[in-house]
Motif scaffolding. Structure first.
Motif, PDB file in Angstrom:
ATOM      1  N   MET A   1       0.816  -0.996  -0.047  1.00 56.52           N
ATOM      2  CA  MET A   1       0.069  -0.110   0.126  1.00 56.52           C
ATOM      3  C   MET A   1       0.936   1.280  -0.049  1.00 56.52           C
ATOM      4  O   MET A   1       0.563   2.142  -0.786  1.00 56.52           O
ATOM      5  CB  MET A   1      -0.856   0.136   1.353  1.00 56.52           C
ATOM      6  N   ALA A   2       1.722   1.394   0.801  1.00 54.90           N
ATOM      7  CA  ALA A   2       2.884   2.533   0.852  1.00 54.90           C
ATOM      8  C   ALA A   2       3.621   2.533  -0.443  1.00 54.90           C
ATOM      9  O   ALA A   2       3.508   3.913  -1.004  1.00 54.90           O
ATOM     10  CB  ALA A   2       3.818   2.307   1.925  1.00 54.90           C
ATOM     11  N   GLN A   3       4.008   1.567  -1.052  1.00 65.30           N
ATOM     12  CA  GLN A   3       4.369   1.581  -2.314  1.00 65.30           C
ATOM     13  C   GLN A   3       3.766   2.376  -3.335  1.00 65.30           C
ATOM     14  O   GLN A   3       3.981   3.098  -4.127  1.00 65.30           O
ATOM     15  CB  GLN A   3       5.163   0.437  -2.859  1.00 65.30           C
ATOM     16  N   ARG A   4       2.360   1.837  -3.308  1.00 65.92           N
ATOM     17  CA  ARG A   4       1.379   2.457  -4.458  1.00 65.92           C
ATOM     18  C   ARG A   4       1.095   3.944  -4.129  1.00 65.92           C
ATOM     19  O   ARG A   4       0.969   4.612  -5.354  1.00 65.92           O
ATOM     20  CB  ARG A   4      -0.015   1.595  -4.104  1.00 65.92           C
ATOM     21  N   PHE A   5       1.383   4.533  -3.071  1.00 67.26           N
ATOM     22  CA  PHE A   5       1.049   5.844  -2.696  1.00 67.26           C
ATOM     23  C   PHE A   5       2.278   6.562  -2.235  1.00 67.26           C
ATOM     24  O   PHE A   5       2.436   7.309  -1.384  1.00 67.26           O
ATOM     25  CB  PHE A   5       0.210   6.178  -1.598  1.00 67.26           C
TER      26      PHE A   5
ATOM     27  N   GLY B   1       5.172   5.917  -0.920  1.00 73.78           N
ATOM     28  CA  GLY B   1       5.535   5.815   0.493  1.00 73.78           C
ATOM     29  C   GLY B   1       4.868   6.280   1.406  1.00 73.78           C
ATOM     30  O   GLY B   1       5.073   6.247   2.693  1.00 73.78           O
ATOM     31  N   SER B   2       3.803   7.011   1.347  1.00 68.26           N
ATOM     32  CA  SER B   2       2.989   7.700   2.059  1.00 68.26           C
ATOM     33  C   SER B   2       2.237   6.848   3.055  1.00 68.26           C
ATOM     34  O   SER B   2       1.281   6.179   2.731  1.00 68.26           O
ATOM     35  CB  SER B   2       1.817   8.724   1.470  1.00 68.26           C
ATOM     36  N   THR B   3       2.622   6.994   4.598  1.00 68.96           N
ATOM     37  CA  THR B   3       2.042   6.054   5.294  1.00 68.96           C
ATOM     38  C   THR B   3       0.401   6.742   5.694  1.00 68.96           C
ATOM     39  O   THR B   3      -0.505   5.744   6.008  1.00 68.96           O
ATOM     40  CB  THR B   3       2.576   5.931   6.556  1.00 68.96           C
ATOM     41  N   TRP B   4       0.062   7.717   5.561  1.00 66.01           N
ATOM     42  CA  TRP B   4      -1.096   8.216   5.834  1.00 66.01           C
ATOM     43  C   TRP B   4      -2.153   7.995   4.663  1.00 66.01           C
ATOM     44  O   TRP B   4      -3.268   7.729   5.168  1.00 66.01           O
ATOM     45  CB  TRP B   4      -1.171   9.930   6.318  1.00 66.01           C
TER      46      TRP B   4
ATOM     47  N   GLN C   1       4.480  13.606  -3.155  1.00 65.09           N
ATOM     48  CA  GLN C   1       6.094  13.705  -2.986  1.00 65.09           C
ATOM     49  C   GLN C   1       6.476  12.466  -2.316  1.00 65.09           C
ATOM     50  O   GLN C   1       5.838  11.867  -1.538  1.00 65.09           O
ATOM     51  CB  GLN C   1       6.211  14.985  -1.865  1.00 65.09           C
ATOM     52  N   GLN C   2       7.454  11.879  -2.861  1.00 62.77           N
ATOM     53  CA  GLN C   2       7.920  10.628  -2.257  1.00 62.77           C
ATOM     54  C   GLN C   2       8.520  10.660  -0.783  1.00 62.77           C
ATOM     55  O   GLN C   2       8.930  11.527  -0.136  1.00 62.77           O
ATOM     56  CB  GLN C   2       9.056  10.245  -3.156  1.00 62.77           C
ATOM     57  N   TYR C   3       7.969   9.568  -0.036  1.00 63.09           N
ATOM     58  CA  TYR C   3       8.023   9.742   1.450  1.00 63.09           C
ATOM     59  C   TYR C   3       9.066   8.433   1.574  1.00 63.09           C
ATOM     60  O   TYR C   3       8.937   7.372   1.189  1.00 63.09           O
ATOM     61  CB  TYR C   3       6.920   9.590   1.995  1.00 63.09           C
ATOM     62  N   VAL C   4      10.245   8.547   2.440  1.00 61.18           N
ATOM     63  CA  VAL C   4      11.169   7.655   2.851  1.00 61.18           C
ATOM     64  C   VAL C   4      11.000   7.449   4.242  1.00 61.18           C
ATOM     65  O   VAL C   4      10.890   8.513   5.172  1.00 61.18           O
ATOM     66  CB  VAL C   4      12.606   8.316   2.513  1.00 61.18           C
TER      67      VAL C   4
END
Length: 680
Positions: free
Chosen positions: A563-567, A569-572, A643-646
């Motif tokens: 799921m995070a990869q699809r968005f 990396g966004s956890t929210w 925006q990509q989230y790490v």
């Protein structure tokens, strides 16, 4: 018919003789050994399957759960068991949970056999609608007549009844007890509850001239579009107006544009009364708002006062937020009743609107009022002020004598032992019985005892209000034995977020199962588990394996990573997708993907998902603090859409956690704002 007769229970000289193992002592027993527990598990499985459990249980006569074995065997053989055997068990264990279950299930069996004299001999009131109706059927079989007030009034108030009630209702109809007035009372109640089947089943008992009125109500519930298509041919009668109102309100939820078109056609045909018009206008305005239609805000503002409720008032603000019309946001919040304005969400969003309209001082004052709270909106407010998060933990004071007193309670002993042998559902029932009516201090101490045994969900459910919310070590456990931290790290996601999802999904109930068949700690569907296992190269042993915490966490963390990869990396956003589905989140992003994250969350159409995202993000802060002492602020973890989230790493800047000066609570002490390690 052959019958099951207990080899342990017999009648002699008019006295019931029981085996020596029947009653466990009330004093605290020695802790059962692993060997006893393993033997009990084998014997219990055999009893449930109808195998020879006694051969396995020869060493368990003094084991506190021994009576559960005989109950399981009786339940398996319920079709063949005789009444004397059941009565013997009930006499020996009148207050035990398996005895209550056996009574209920054997009563159902007696009803199936139509052994009505035996049924009435064992029946007790308060066992549910099915058995209540079976009891009435037993009385009818013995020649008794029904009395509406005595026998049917309580059942009649239910919008839906089990099939067991059909023969009783048929008898009541034959006796002339189901008058048209009584039928309409129940039909109206069923209409309010959305029970089309109940209405359809009662319609045939109405006078012929009234049957169409009832069938229209049933159609309005089942297929509101079809009802609206026919409504233009209905006469303008009170019942027709009721059905048309119901259909318009139901259709607005399904397709608000078509409902609106039907309203334009029907509002002049029917003389709707004021409450009906208000209900229709409210539904149309509300579902235009959840679709964020261009005219939604104007419709909500124009709603008559009598048509407004908390939902329409909130959605007036949400539509304004989606447009970033800050004066309209302030006006919408000002139009809310004071109780709603005091909600943390609207205090925070009011501060956002004040800041956006240039009233910085008022905005900061509003943020400061929230920033002292360990909640989603409290953390967001602290981010706006760039100040430390406020988390002030409590820890329970030890009380060894009271602990020992608690552990002498047989029901609590059984609860802990049932949990130890992997029967958590039964364990919860014994827990609830043991602590029914207990004071708050006792319940907290019991939750602490459960937590030490790895039974984490008891603290989550028990410590749910007041100062108990600050018992973070109990409410947010770190169960290292289930491997969440290493599994999350292997999956490439932040452990604090995985903990938060788990906590929000199941509250640490390893046997949790949703209506949609999501299972276990992280609430995975079996189909999802199979796909994730295949993609990750992990073993898959079927849906039942999802109740194993280790398996569930291994698969759940991988699914979270997907799921995070699809968005980006966004956890929210991944949290929203975990709750509502990724396709639905894609739709919302296409419509409102330019909003700031906090505003996007506030405009999610589903209340459940809005609250879920807020809950997960708040829990992730608390778990971050428990794992790392300091936290990565929400403002960093809720980055802009696209925006990509790490995930945070060892060098990620963190914010300190402060503990406001708060008085200690009774029976607890203030702990330093430090965290346990993942291995604690």
């Amino acid at each position: 018919m052959p019958v099951f007769t207990s080899s342990c229970l017999a009648r002699a000289g008019g006295l019931l003789l029981a085996c020596a193992w029947l009653l466990a002592g009330n004093a605290q027993a020695a802790e059962p050994t692993p060997a006893q527990r393993a033997t009990f598990k084998q014997a219990y499985a055999a009893a449930e399957q109808g195998d020879d459990w006694r051969a396995l249980a020869g060493t368990l006569h003094d084991y506190p759960l021994y009576p559960y074995l005989q109950a399981a065997a009786l339940e398996h053989d319920i079709r063949n068991v005789d009444r004397a055997t059941v009565e013997a068990y009930l006499k020996q264990y009148p207050d035990w949970i398996p005895a209550a279950d056996l009574r209920r299930d054997f009563l159902r069996e007696l009803a199936r056999r139509q052994d009505w004299s035996g049924f009435l001999a064992l029946y007790q009131p308060g066992l549910g609608d099915t058995l209540s109706c079976d009891a009435l059927q037993a009385k009818l079989a013995q020649g008794a007549a029904l009395d509406f007030d005595r026998d049917l009034a309580a059942l009649w108030s239910q919008p839906n009844l089990p099939d067991a009630c059909d023969p009783v209702l048929d008898a009541a109809q034959r006796q002339g007890l189901l008058t048209a007035a009584r039928l309409w009372t129940r039909i109206d109640r069923a209409a309010d509850a959305g029970q089309a089947g109940t209405i359809a089943s009662l319609a045939s008992w109405l006078p012929a001239a009234q049957q169409d009125d009832a069938q229209r109500l049933a159609l309005a519930l089942r297929d509101p579009a079809a009802a609206l298509a026919k409504a233009s041919h209905w006469s303008d009668t009170p019942r027709a107006r009721q059905a048309a109102t119901l259909a318009l309100v139901r259709q607005a939820r399904r397709d608000v544009d078509s409902a609106d078109a039907s309203w334009q056609q029907l509002q002049s045909r029917f003389a709707f009364n004021a409450p009906q018009r208000d209900a229709i206008l409210r539904a149309l305005a509300l579902f235009h708002a959840t679709d964020f239609d261009d005219n939604a805000l104007a419709r909500l503002i124009a709603l008559p006062a009598a048509a407004q409720d908390d939902s329409t008032r909130e959605w007036r603000a949400r539509v304004a937020l989606a447009r970033m019309n800050w004066p309209a946001v302030l006006a919408a919040i000002a139009a809310m009743p004071p109780s709603l304005q005091q909600d943390d969400e609207w205090q925070y969003l009011r501060a956002r609107a004040l800041a956006a309209t240039g009233d910085t001082a008022a905005a900061r004052q509003q943020y400061a009022a929230l920033a002292g709270q360990a909640t989603y909106f409290g953390f967001l407010a602290a981010d706006r002020l760039q100040q430390d998060y406020a988390i002030c933990p409590l820890s329970l004071a030890g009380d060894p004598p009271r602990e020992q007193a608690l552990l002498t309670q047989p029901a609590l002993q059984r609860a802990f032992e049932l949990f130890a042998v992997d029967l958590p559902s039964l364990a919860r029932r014994e827990w609830n019985r043991a602590l029914h009516g207990a004071d708050e201090a006792t319940r907290r101490l019991a939750a602490d005892l459960a937590n030490r045994r790895g039974w984490y969900d008891r603290a989550v459910f028990t410590l749910s209000s007041g100062d108990a919310l600050r018992l973070y070590d109990l409410r947010f456990p770190l169960a290292s034995q289930d491997g969440l931290v290493p599994q999350a790290e292997q999956a490439g996601i932040y452990p604090a977020w995985a903990y938060a999802i788990l906590r929000a999904e199941s509250a640490w109930m390893s046997d949790a199962r949703s209506g949609a068949d999501a299972r276990g700690l992280m609430q995975l569907l079996p189909s999802t588990g199979a796909l994730v296992a295949r993609a990750a190269g992990l073993p898959w042993n079927g849906g039942a394996s999802l109740y194993d915490p280790v398996v569930n966490i291994a698969l759940g963390t991988r699914y979270l990573a997907q799921m995070a990869q699809r968005f980006d990396g966004s956890t929210w956003l991944a949290s929203a997708a975990y709750n509502a589905g990724p396709n639905r989140v894609d739709v919302w992003l296409a419509e409102r993907g330019t909003l700031a994250p906090d505003l996007f969350v506030a405009t999610i159409p589903y209340k459940e998902t809005r609250e879920y995202v807020a809950r997960v993000m708040a829990f992730s802060v608390i778990y971050d603090w428990r794992l790392n002492r300091a936290v990565v602020p929400l403002v960093q973890r809720m980055g802009p859409i696209g925006q990509q989230y790490v995930p945070p790493g060892p060098d990620t800047p963190r914010r300190a956690v402060a503990c406001p000066a708060l008085p200690p609570a009774a029976g607890a002490s203030v702990a330093a704002p430090a965290a346990s390690s993942a291995g604690s």
